[in-house]
Design a protein around this motif. Structure first.
Motif, short mmCIF file in Angstrom:
data_model
loop_
_atom_site.label_atom_id
_atom_site.label_comp_id
_atom_site.label_asym_id
_atom_site.label_seq_id
_atom_site.Cartn_x
_atom_site.Cartn_y
_atom_site.Cartn_z
N ALA A 116 0.90 -1.08 -0.04
CA ALA A 116 -0.09 0.10 0.17
C ALA A 116 0.90 1.19 0.08
O ALA A 116 0.35 2.33 -0.46
N LEU A 117 1.95 1.39 0.39
CA LEU A 117 2.80 2.26 0.47
C LEU A 117 3.86 2.45 -0.62
O LEU A 117 4.74 1.63 -0.72
N GLU A 120 8.08 7.18 -1.52
CA GLU A 120 8.36 8.40 -0.77
C GLU A 120 8.23 8.06 0.83
O GLU A 120 8.95 8.26 1.55
N ILE A 121 6.82 7.28 0.94
CA ILE A 121 6.85 7.02 2.35
C ILE A 121 8.00 6.25 2.83
O ILE A 121 8.37 6.36 3.82
N ARG A 124 11.07 7.60 3.35
CA ARG A 124 11.11 8.49 4.88
C ARG A 124 11.15 7.96 5.92
O ARG A 124 11.60 7.96 7.16
N PHE B 94 0.36 11.29 10.93
CA PHE B 94 1.66 10.67 11.01
C PHE B 94 2.44 11.07 9.58
O PHE B 94 3.69 11.30 9.91
N PHE B 95 1.93 10.92 8.63
CA PHE B 95 2.75 10.92 7.28
C PHE B 95 2.99 12.40 7.09
O PHE B 95 4.24 12.85 6.94
N GLY B 100 6.94 14.39 7.39
CA GLY B 100 6.68 15.54 6.73
C GLY B 100 6.56 15.06 5.18
O GLY B 100 7.15 15.94 4.08
N VAL B 101 5.95 14.25 4.89
CA VAL B 101 5.25 13.96 3.33
C VAL B 101 4.13 15.12 3.02
O VAL B 101 3.65 15.58 3.60
N VAL B 105 0.37 13.42 -1.15
CA VAL B 105 0.93 11.76 -1.27
C VAL B 105 0.47 11.43 0.04
O VAL B 105 0.08 10.19 -0.09
N ALA B 106 0.41 11.93 1.19
CA ALA B 106 -0.07 11.24 2.35
C ALA B 106 -1.45 10.84 2.17
O ALA B 106 -2.05 9.66 2.76
N ALA B 109 -1.72 7.80 0.16
CA ALA B 109 -0.86 6.63 1.09
C ALA B 109 -2.09 6.24 2.09
O ALA B 109 -2.35 4.81 2.50
#
Lengths: 163, 163
Positions: A116-117, A120-121, A124, B94-95, B100-101, B105-106, B109
């Motif tokens: 699922a991720l 980018e995630i 990080r 959290f993301f 810091g996403v 994008v967060a 995800a």
DNA sequence: TGACAAAGTTAGGTTTGGCTAACTATTATG
DNA sequence: CATAATAGTTAGCCAAACCTAACTTTGTCA
């Protein structure tokens, strides 16, 4: 001029096929070439389902497979599998070493979330694990501090009804 | 003695149906009762797919639905939806606030991962966000510190081949 | 009110991923 | 080496989700 050379845009892969890739990759580590039986077992799936998946993976150029033959991954199959495994490990490590989750719960969660991720995630997350590790070496252990924090906090607001 | 009373073991729900639940929940906030059209749009799905999903949700006792009628969630539908939304928000937070996403994008995800993570992980994640927030108020901002750390680290090991 | 547009549904098809049961190939063993 | 056990495959089925195209209902407004 080689049909395997067509600028692949990193073809999409279903969660299910990623799971097969991962299982094959892990099994091929110990003993070279995975056996269908063991893949089925690892994924809790019928043997016939494995056959189907292998055909799909072959069609996508990810697995070397021919009936009754031993199963290996192609170059790109290995690359994709390694990617999945990497995600898995990063997630698991985060769950265990930062969040303080039990190893087996973490294992299961990583299995699901790895599909699922995106990069980018994940990148990080990896960075964050390193950050926490560094913090440990530098004398103020973020993971430890959090575990304390969590412990003191949990157990609160369990009963919302009773006085 | 009431057939709605049979100790439900919190029936399993597919990721897809959870998405529908979530969409209906969000749409029903503004304007009471969601419209099929808008659900389809929110999920980028054909209108006919929404009809199918609504039938499934009704059968599971999660949505009040009858052909051409306006769509609402039952009590338990709302409960399930709220759970999904809660996971979504925790993940997104959290993301964004810890890792810091970028917000979008967060968002994406979180949409995917919300179906993959169980209560244990989610609860610790929430706890962790609180921990980070506290750290901020106490003068040593973990999120900020991590962002620095990440910035300094990223850009490294881009070229693994060249000297 | 009556007709048209928009919203919703139905019918029928596809894909994916799984299953069981029955068959075939391979392997191991007396 | 023959045969039984094990491994692997095939065939046929099912369910979930999605789609398109055609149809029906609803609502709007001239």
């Amino acid at each position: 001029m080689d049909e395997t050379m067509k600028t692949e845009p990193v073809q999409e892969l279903s969660a299910s096929l990623e799971d097969y890739l991962e299982a094959i990759f892990n099994l091929a580590d110990e003993s070279e070439g995975a056996r269908s039986k063991d893949i089925a077992e690892a994924l809790s799936v019928a043997r016939s389902s494995v056959t189907g998946a292998l055909q799909a993976l072959r069609e996508k150029g990810l697995a070397n497979y021919r009936p009754y033959g031993c199963i290996t991954l192609t170059e790109s199959g290995q690359a994709r599998a390694a990617e999945v495994v990497r995600k898995h490990n990063i997630l698991k490590s985060f769950f265990v070493n930062v969040l303080g989750v039990d190893a087996d719960v973490a294992q299961q969660a990583a299995c699901k979330a790895e599909h699922a991720l995106g990069p980018e995630i994940i990148s990080r997350l990896l960075s964050f694990i390193k950050y926490v590790t560094e913090s440990h070496r530098h004398g103020r252990d973020v993971a430890e501090e959090f575990r304390e924090f969590h412990k003191s906090r949990s157990g609160r607001k369990a009963r919302t009804v009773e006085p």
